[in-house]
Scaffold this motif. Structure first.
Motif, PDB file in Angstrom:
ATOM      1  N   LEU A  85     -69.994 -18.278  88.611  1.00 52.16           N
ATOM      2  CA  LEU A  85     -70.973 -18.216  87.652  1.00 52.16           C
ATOM      3  C   LEU A  85     -72.434 -18.118  88.243  1.00 52.16           C
ATOM      4  O   LEU A  85     -72.621 -18.236  89.393  1.00 52.16           O
ATOM      5  CB  LEU A  85     -70.784 -19.444  86.684  1.00 52.16           C
ATOM      6  N   VAL A  86     -73.477 -18.026  87.350  1.00 55.79           N
ATOM      7  CA  VAL A  86     -74.850 -17.973  87.704  1.00 55.79           C
ATOM      8  C   VAL A  86     -75.414 -19.007  86.876  1.00 55.79           C
ATOM      9  O   VAL A  86     -75.054 -18.932  85.416  1.00 55.79           O
ATOM     10  CB  VAL A  86     -75.523 -16.670  87.367  1.00 55.79           C
ATOM     11  N   GLY A  87     -75.697 -20.317  87.226  1.00 54.20           N
ATOM     12  CA  GLY A  87     -76.257 -21.249  86.560  1.00 54.20           C
ATOM     13  C   GLY A  87     -76.846 -22.261  87.084  1.00 54.20           C
ATOM     14  O   GLY A  87     -77.219 -22.163  88.427  1.00 54.20           O
ATOM     15  N   ASP A  88     -77.122 -23.574  86.554  1.00 58.25           N
ATOM     16  CA  ASP A  88     -78.031 -24.665  87.457  1.00 58.25           C
ATOM     17  C   ASP A  88     -77.052 -25.194  88.319  1.00 58.25           C
ATOM     18  O   ASP A  88     -76.202 -25.838  87.870  1.00 58.25           O
ATOM     19  CB  ASP A  88     -78.534 -25.650  85.981  1.00 58.25           C
ATOM     20  N   PRO A  89     -77.269 -25.432  89.598  1.00 56.37           N
ATOM     21  CA  PRO A  89     -76.631 -25.828  90.583  1.00 56.37           C
ATOM     22  C   PRO A  89     -76.277 -27.132  90.358  1.00 56.37           C
ATOM     23  O   PRO A  89     -75.234 -27.882  90.526  1.00 56.37           O
ATOM     24  CB  PRO A  89     -77.223 -25.812  91.845  1.00 56.37           C
ATOM     25  N   GLN A  90     -77.081 -28.051  89.814  1.00 57.06           N
ATOM     26  CA  GLN A  90     -77.190 -29.446  89.593  1.00 57.06           C
ATOM     27  C   GLN A  90     -76.276 -29.702  88.294  1.00 57.06           C
ATOM     28  O   GLN A  90     -75.459 -30.657  88.372  1.00 57.06           O
ATOM     29  CB  GLN A  90     -78.309 -30.133  89.303  1.00 57.06           C
ATOM     30  N   TYR A  91     -76.131 -29.090  87.466  1.00 60.50           N
ATOM     31  CA  TYR A  91     -75.214 -29.171  86.237  1.00 60.50           C
ATOM     32  C   TYR A  91     -73.888 -28.894  86.615  1.00 60.50           C
ATOM     33  O   TYR A  91     -72.926 -29.549  86.403  1.00 60.50           O
ATOM     34  CB  TYR A  91     -75.753 -28.292  84.930  1.00 60.50           C
ATOM     35  N   TYR A  92     -73.659 -27.634  87.373  1.00 62.35           N
ATOM     36  CA  TYR A  92     -72.350 -27.225  87.566  1.00 62.35           C
ATOM     37  C   TYR A  92     -71.498 -27.999  88.714  1.00 62.35           C
ATOM     38  O   TYR A  92     -70.463 -27.764  88.906  1.00 62.35           O
ATOM     39  CB  TYR A  92     -72.277 -25.599  87.744  1.00 62.35           C
ATOM     40  N   ALA A  93     -72.564 -28.666  89.546  1.00 61.83           N
ATOM     41  CA  ALA A  93     -71.811 -29.326  90.691  1.00 61.83           C
ATOM     42  C   ALA A  93     -70.755 -30.409  90.377  1.00 61.83           C
ATOM     43  O   ALA A  93     -69.773 -30.550  91.158  1.00 61.83           O
ATOM     44  CB  ALA A  93     -73.008 -29.957  91.532  1.00 61.83           C
ATOM     45  N   ARG A  94     -70.786 -30.985  89.030  1.00 62.52           N
ATOM     46  CA  ARG A  94     -70.075 -31.811  88.718  1.00 62.52           C
ATOM     47  C   ARG A  94     -68.540 -31.452  88.689  1.00 62.52           C
ATOM     48  O   ARG A  94     -67.600 -32.191  88.287  1.00 62.52           O
ATOM     49  CB  ARG A  94     -70.429 -32.984  87.400  1.00 62.52           C
ATOM     50  N   PHE A  95     -68.595 -30.268  88.435  1.00 63.46           N
ATOM     51  CA  PHE A  95     -67.275 -29.555  88.202  1.00 63.46           C
ATOM     52  C   PHE A  95     -66.581 -28.939  89.249  1.00 63.46           C
ATOM     53  O   PHE A  95     -65.703 -28.231  89.337  1.00 63.46           O
ATOM     54  CB  PHE A  95     -67.414 -28.551  87.051  1.00 63.46           C
ATOM     55  N   GLY A  96     -67.475 -29.167  90.417  1.00 59.67           N
ATOM     56  CA  GLY A  96     -66.912 -28.632  91.759  1.00 59.67           C
ATOM     57  C   GLY A  96     -67.794 -27.176  92.263  1.00 59.67           C
ATOM     58  O   GLY A  96     -67.285 -26.484  93.473  1.00 59.67           O
ATOM     59  N   PHE A  97     -68.389 -26.700  91.444  1.00 60.09           N
ATOM     60  CA  PHE A  97     -69.120 -25.344  91.861  1.00 60.09           C
ATOM     61  C   PHE A  97     -70.219 -25.717  92.826  1.00 60.09           C
ATOM     62  O   PHE A  97     -70.952 -26.736  92.709  1.00 60.09           O
ATOM     63  CB  PHE A  97     -70.038 -24.814  90.547  1.00 60.09           C
ATOM     64  N   GLN A  98     -70.182 -24.764  93.925  1.00 55.17           N
ATOM     65  CA  GLN A  98     -71.292 -24.809  94.983  1.00 55.17           C
ATOM     66  C   GLN A  98     -71.684 -23.346  95.399  1.00 55.17           C
ATOM     67  O   GLN A  98     -70.920 -22.241  95.105  1.00 55.17           O
ATOM     68  CB  GLN A  98     -70.480 -25.509  96.193  1.00 55.17           C
ATOM     69  N   ALA A  99     -72.893 -23.237  95.939  1.00 54.18           N
ATOM     70  CA  ALA A  99     -73.173 -22.022  96.435  1.00 54.18           C
ATOM     71  C   ALA A  99     -72.555 -21.584  97.451  1.00 54.18           C
ATOM     72  O   ALA A  99     -72.400 -20.167  97.584  1.00 54.18           O
ATOM     73  CB  ALA A  99     -74.750 -22.187  96.647  1.00 54.18           C
ATOM     74  N   ALA A 100     -72.201 -22.334  98.389  1.00 57.55           N
ATOM     75  CA  ALA A 100     -71.518 -21.747  99.555  1.00 57.55           C
ATOM     76  C   ALA A 100     -70.274 -20.652  99.295  1.00 57.55           C
ATOM     77  O   ALA A 100     -70.175 -19.554  99.913  1.00 57.55           O
ATOM     78  CB  ALA A 100     -71.088 -22.892 100.384  1.00 57.55           C
ATOM     79  N   PRO A 101     -69.405 -21.052  98.536  1.00 61.80           N
ATOM     80  CA  PRO A 101     -68.406 -20.169  98.065  1.00 61.80           C
ATOM     81  C   PRO A 101     -68.688 -18.792  97.681  1.00 61.80           C
ATOM     82  O   PRO A 101     -68.032 -17.640  97.871  1.00 61.80           O
ATOM     83  CB  PRO A 101     -67.460 -20.710  97.240  1.00 61.80           C
ATOM     84  N   ALA A 102     -69.825 -18.609  97.207  1.00 63.57           N
ATOM     85  CA  ALA A 102     -70.238 -17.383  96.729  1.00 63.57           C
ATOM     86  C   ALA A 102     -71.479 -16.558  97.422  1.00 63.57           C
ATOM     87  O   ALA A 102     -71.681 -15.560  96.927  1.00 63.57           O
ATOM     88  CB  ALA A 102     -71.023 -17.459  95.261  1.00 63.57           C
ATOM     89  N   ALA A 103     -71.743 -17.213  98.848  1.00 62.45           N
ATOM     90  CA  ALA A 103     -72.731 -16.820  99.416  1.00 62.45           C
ATOM     91  C   ALA A 103     -72.632 -15.272  99.906  1.00 62.45           C
ATOM     92  O   ALA A 103     -73.597 -14.666 100.267  1.00 62.45           O
ATOM     93  CB  ALA A 103     -72.706 -17.774 100.489  1.00 62.45           C
ATOM     94  N   GLY A 104     -71.420 -14.783 100.205  1.00 61.96           N
ATOM     95  CA  GLY A 104     -71.143 -13.502 100.753  1.00 61.96           C
ATOM     96  C   GLY A 104     -71.094 -12.592  99.583  1.00 61.96           C
ATOM     97  O   GLY A 104     -70.926 -11.338  99.879  1.00 61.96           O
ATOM     98  N   LEU A 105     -71.130 -12.730  98.267  1.00 63.37           N
ATOM     99  CA  LEU A 105     -70.857 -11.952  97.167  1.00 63.37           C
ATOM    100  C   LEU A 105     -72.276 -11.637  96.543  1.00 63.37           C
ATOM    101  O   LEU A 105     -73.380 -12.562  96.831  1.00 63.37           O
ATOM    102  CB  LEU A 105     -70.081 -12.273  96.002  1.00 63.37           C
ATOM    103  N   ALA A 106     -72.252 -10.742  95.709  1.00 58.89           N
ATOM    104  CA  ALA A 106     -73.622 -10.274  95.075  1.00 58.89           C
ATOM    105  C   ALA A 106     -73.298  -9.935  93.471  1.00 58.89           C
ATOM    106  O   ALA A 106     -71.913  -9.650  93.286  1.00 58.89           O
ATOM    107  CB  ALA A 106     -74.309  -9.162  95.614  1.00 58.89           C
ATOM    108  N   MET A 107     -74.082 -10.166  92.785  1.00 56.32           N
ATOM    109  CA  MET A 107     -73.901  -9.424  91.215  1.00 56.32           C
ATOM    110  C   MET A 107     -74.456  -8.189  91.229  1.00 56.32           C
ATOM    111  O   MET A 107     -75.522  -7.854  91.904  1.00 56.32           O
ATOM    112  CB  MET A 107     -74.750 -10.669  90.391  1.00 56.32           C
ATOM    113  N   PRO A 108     -74.141  -7.360  90.471  1.00 58.98           N
ATOM    114  CA  PRO A 108     -74.766  -6.085  89.950  1.00 58.98           C
ATOM    115  C   PRO A 108     -76.449  -6.204  89.478  1.00 58.98           C
ATOM    116  O   PRO A 108     -76.372  -7.072  88.454  1.00 58.98           O
ATOM    117  CB  PRO A 108     -73.989  -5.350  89.187  1.00 58.98           C
TER     118      PRO A 108
END
Length: 175
Positions: free
Chosen positions: A118-141
């Protein structure tokens, strides 16, 4: 003795005609700029992933929505893209957004999906386990805010070492 009716907030899968009320909700909450986001390129002309679109109602009024979309996540293969998550402003802080998130994540796990981005507020989504590291090698169009691009592995670490650009793979809408 007076009786006072208090409605209960219900989260359920999106119904066949929910999209009309959902679009009105998104217009109120997010405005027309929502169509300029790179995530819209992934959603455009597609249907959400089967059984992975949720709405929240307070009585007869839709007050929240979230959908998951099928994508190809580079060399990680099949994944889901979450968004948008939207809650009527009067319900901010009430837990409706969290309820929608848990419904979506749990349903994705139950359906055997391996990862959500997802693309969103890191502080909000961290509580659900979302982090930047897993998406670091990927890009969006197109343009996207790198520090807001987050991933969540559902079980094994399928996003580790991935690279590539997200590509929509979901079913096309038919009008």
């Amino acid at each position: 003795m007076s009786s006072r009716h208090t409605s209960m907030i219900v989260i359920d899968r999106e119904g066949a005609w929910s999209h009309i009320e959902r679009e009105k909700l998104l217009d109120r909450v997010m405005g027309p700029d929502r169509f300029k986001k790179s995530s819209e390129r992934i959603r455009a002309g597609r249907l959400p992933a089967e059984g992975l679109a949720f709405v929240a109602h307070d009585g007869k009024h839709m007050i929240g929505t979230v959908r998951l979309w099928n994508v190809d996540a580079g060399n990680a293969g099949s994944a889901l893209m979450l968004g948008p998550l939207a809650v009527e402003k009067a319900y901010n802080g009430s837990g409706v957004g969290a309820g929608l998130m848990y419904a979506a994540i749990n349903a994705a796990c139950d359906a055997g999906h391996r990862a959500i981005l997802l693309v969103g507020d890191p502080q909000y989504y961290a509580r659900f386990g979302f982090q930047a590291a897993p998406a670091a090698g990927l890009a969006m169009p197109g343009y996207f805010d790198r520090h807001r691009f987050l991933g969540l592995n559902l079980g094994e670490d399928v996003l580790a070492g991935t690279s590539g650009v997200l590509r929509p793979t979901g079913r096309y809408q038919t009008h």
